[in-house]
Design an enzyme around this catalytic site. Structure first.
Site, PDB file in Angstrom:
ATOM      1  N   THR A 184       0.842  -1.199   0.000  1.00  0.00           N
ATOM      2  CA  THR A 184       0.000   0.000   0.000  1.00  0.00           C
ATOM      3  C   THR A 184       0.875   1.247   0.000  1.00  0.00           C
ATOM      4  O   THR A 184       1.872   1.322   0.724  1.00  0.00           O
ATOM      5  CB  THR A 184      -0.934   0.032   1.229  1.00  0.00           C
ATOM      6  OG1 THR A 184      -1.893  -1.021   1.105  1.00  0.00           O
ATOM      7  CG2 THR A 184      -1.686   1.355   1.326  1.00  0.00           C
ATOM      8  N   PHE A 193       1.016   5.122   0.902  1.00  0.00           N
ATOM      9  CA  PHE A 193       0.408   6.167   1.718  1.00  0.00           C
ATOM     10  C   PHE A 193       0.978   7.518   1.306  1.00  0.00           C
ATOM     11  O   PHE A 193       2.133   7.611   0.866  1.00  0.00           O
ATOM     12  CB  PHE A 193       0.728   5.956   3.207  1.00  0.00           C
ATOM     13  CG  PHE A 193       0.134   4.712   3.805  1.00  0.00           C
ATOM     14  CD1 PHE A 193      -1.040   4.765   4.536  1.00  0.00           C
ATOM     15  CD2 PHE A 193       0.762   3.477   3.659  1.00  0.00           C
ATOM     16  CE1 PHE A 193      -1.591   3.626   5.109  1.00  0.00           C
ATOM     17  CE2 PHE A 193       0.228   2.329   4.222  1.00  0.00           C
ATOM     18  CZ  PHE A 193      -0.953   2.409   4.947  1.00  0.00           C
TER      19      PHE A 193
END
Length: 284
Positions: free
Chosen positions: A175, A177
């Site tokens: 992921t 961010f």
């Protein structure tokens, strides 16, 4: 960075992946849990937190819904990025056996990243507000038929037992961010080899081939565009906004020329941030 509260806001409960990202990137700051992404944005805007840690996209599940809408409207600035490998643990109440599980709870993206184990066991997936919140729910409900998909930290925080480790569909589950701030903390290039990312949004003018013409400057100036996404504005198919990431700094000659050409064929061009690339960028 001007530190006032020494807090960094994230969406979810303690133990969520966003909480872990906060602790990894800013170990000296206090993570501030927020119920929704809107609440996390508001915490930064209102001065309740100095920074926000917001997931924007995942290698398996794609972009995180609503973030591309919230970013331009918030007037916050991207001041950094963080890439985190995502590992999910299947956790249950202490002593629960595998064959007792009937439902598995987690964030919608987490469920999407662990489809194989859910399908193989014919469990009913139930969407929770966030991964750690799902673990907290299992602990508080006390239902032996419930399991949660959450980071390892959540099992420690809520007294759950890990029944299966690293159950994500692929080990390339990462992921990205972005770190948000009220202040425009545009980074300066320390060396010509340093990789800088510039993120911006724009609307093309209503003329034929406007997008093609607007993008032409990046090609002719040798600027690498790593992301270009479109989404509708105001619930209308005729109003489209584009989100883009490029490699380069607005002060670079090539980027400057490309942005000038973009502005000629576009309207409402806004740079959301210029920041140092995370070391994992380009490796994935």
């Amino acid at each position: 960075m001007t530190v006032k509260t020494n807090r960094i806001a994230f969406q979810g409960d303690f133990g969520a992946n966003s909480d872990m990202a906060c602790r990894d990137m800013f170990p000296s700051m206090e993570p501030l849990p927020c119920q929704t992404f809107e609440d996390a944005f508001l915490a930064v805007e209102n001065g309740d937190a100095d920074l926000g840690m917001i997931p924007i996209e995942n290698t398996i599940a794609g972009r995180v819904a609503d973030i591309h809408h919230l970013l331009p409207e918030s007037r916050l600035h991207i001041v950094g990025e963080y890439f985190m490998p995502i590992r999910f643990q299947l956790m249950v109440l202490p002593g629960v056996k595998h064959d007792e599980i009937r439902t598995v709870h987690s964030h919608i993206h987490a469920l999407g990243q662990c489809r194989k184990i859910v399908r193989a066991n014919r469990w009913k997936p139930i969407v929770a507000g966030d991964t750690a919140g799902a673990a907290k729910l299992v602990a508080e409900t006390g239902d032996r038929s419930m399991a949660a998909l959450a980071p390892r930290l959540a099992a420690d925080l809520y007294g759950l037992e890990i029944l299966a480790e690293n159950v994500e569909d692929t080990d390339s589950n990462v992921t990205r961010f972005v770190v948000l701030s009220r202040e425009d903390q545009r980074t300066t290039r320390k060396s010509k080899d340093e990789l800088i990312i510039t993120t911006f949004v724009f609307n093309v003018r209503n003329i034929p081939a406007a997008l093609y013409k607007a993008m032409g400057g990046f090609a002719t100036n040798g600027i690498n565009m790593t992301k270009l996404e479109s989404y509708q504005l105001g619930g209308k198919f005729v109003a489209t906004q584009f989100y883009a990431d490029i490699e380069g700094h607005p002060d670079d000659e090539g980027v400057r020329h490309a942005m000038d050409e973009l502005r000629f064929f576009s309207e409402n061009v806004r740079i959301l941030g210029t920041y140092k690339a995370h070391p994992m960028r380009g490796v994935l």
